[in-house]
Design an enzyme around this catalytic site. Sequence first.
Site, PDB file in Angstrom:
ATOM      1  N   ASN A 127       1.673   4.210   5.920  1.00  0.00           N
ATOM      2  CA  ASN A 127       1.605   2.940   6.630  1.00  0.00           C
ATOM      3  C   ASN A 127       2.823   2.107   6.248  1.00  0.00           C
ATOM      4  O   ASN A 127       3.157   2.004   5.070  1.00  0.00           O
ATOM      5  CB  ASN A 127       0.323   2.192   6.253  1.00  0.00           C
ATOM      6  CG  ASN A 127      -0.911   3.009   6.574  1.00  0.00           C
ATOM      7  OD1 ASN A 127      -1.015   3.608   7.631  1.00  0.00           O
ATOM      8  ND2 ASN A 127      -1.844   3.050   5.650  1.00  0.00           N
ATOM      9  N   GLY A 132      -1.382  -1.523   8.044  1.00  0.00           N
ATOM     10  CA  GLY A 132      -2.354  -1.257   6.999  1.00  0.00           C
ATOM     11  C   GLY A 132      -1.774  -1.010   5.621  1.00  0.00           C
ATOM     12  O   GLY A 132      -2.502  -0.626   4.705  1.00  0.00           O
ATOM     13  N   ASP A 155      -7.047   9.329  -4.402  1.00  0.00           N
ATOM     14  CA  ASP A 155      -7.295   7.963  -3.952  1.00  0.00           C
ATOM     15  C   ASP A 155      -8.609   7.462  -4.547  1.00  0.00           C
ATOM     16  O   ASP A 155      -9.590   8.212  -4.600  1.00  0.00           O
ATOM     17  CB  ASP A 155      -7.351   7.933  -2.415  1.00  0.00           C
ATOM     18  CG  ASP A 155      -7.240   6.530  -1.859  1.00  0.00           C
ATOM     19  OD1 ASP A 155      -8.147   5.709  -2.105  1.00  0.00           O
ATOM     20  OD2 ASP A 155      -6.258   6.251  -1.167  1.00  0.00           O
ATOM     21  N   HIS A 165       4.305   5.505  -0.169  1.00  0.00           N
ATOM     22  CA  HIS A 165       3.277   6.476  -0.524  1.00  0.00           C
ATOM     23  C   HIS A 165       2.805   7.204   0.715  1.00  0.00           C
ATOM     24  O   HIS A 165       2.841   6.678   1.824  1.00  0.00           O
ATOM     25  CB  HIS A 165       2.098   5.829  -1.254  1.00  0.00           C
ATOM     26  CG  HIS A 165       1.404   4.736  -0.525  1.00  0.00           C
ATOM     27  ND1 HIS A 165       1.940   3.464  -0.367  1.00  0.00           N
ATOM     28  CD2 HIS A 165       0.199   4.700   0.091  1.00  0.00           C
ATOM     29  CE1 HIS A 165       1.083   2.704   0.300  1.00  0.00           C
ATOM     30  NE2 HIS A 165       0.023   3.442   0.595  1.00  0.00           N
ATOM     31  N   SER A 210      -1.008  -1.836   2.103  1.00  0.00           N
ATOM     32  CA  SER A 210      -1.491  -2.856   1.167  1.00  0.00           C
ATOM     33  C   SER A 210      -0.763  -2.803  -0.170  1.00  0.00           C
ATOM     34  O   SER A 210      -0.781  -3.776  -0.917  1.00  0.00           O
ATOM     35  CB  SER A 210      -2.999  -2.713   0.954  1.00  0.00           C
ATOM     36  OG  SER A 210      -3.310  -1.439   0.444  1.00  0.00           O
TER      37      SER A 210
END
Length: 112
Positions: free
Chosen positions: A85, A91, A30, A98, A93
């Site tokens: 999410n 959350g 990340d 994923h 985005s």
Amino acid sequence: MQDCLFCKIAAGEIPSKKVYEDDLCYAFFDIDPQAPTHFLVIPKQHIASVSAVTAENQSVVGHIFGVIAKLSQELGMESYRVVSNIGEQAGQSVFHLHFHVLSGRDMTWPPG
């Protein structure tokens, strides 16, 4: 999907710090880690989120969890959290399925 950030990462069009890759999925660290170890695992096939998993594409999710188990062992992770999410309020985005894999610090509950 043409404008999907994660599709472009999986295709190598956008650079990432790769952890793992096979024919079905791609794992990378990340760019804004929330734990000492924080990587994502994504299917190469565009699936918008867990809510878009179907009988036709569900086997890739099982494969991804096998990859998560393998990578966690290879990276020496004794304890970790896997998060996905689903939807903006939760959350999400990037609307490509994923799984965040986080380790190396205490995880509080409830999250958020």
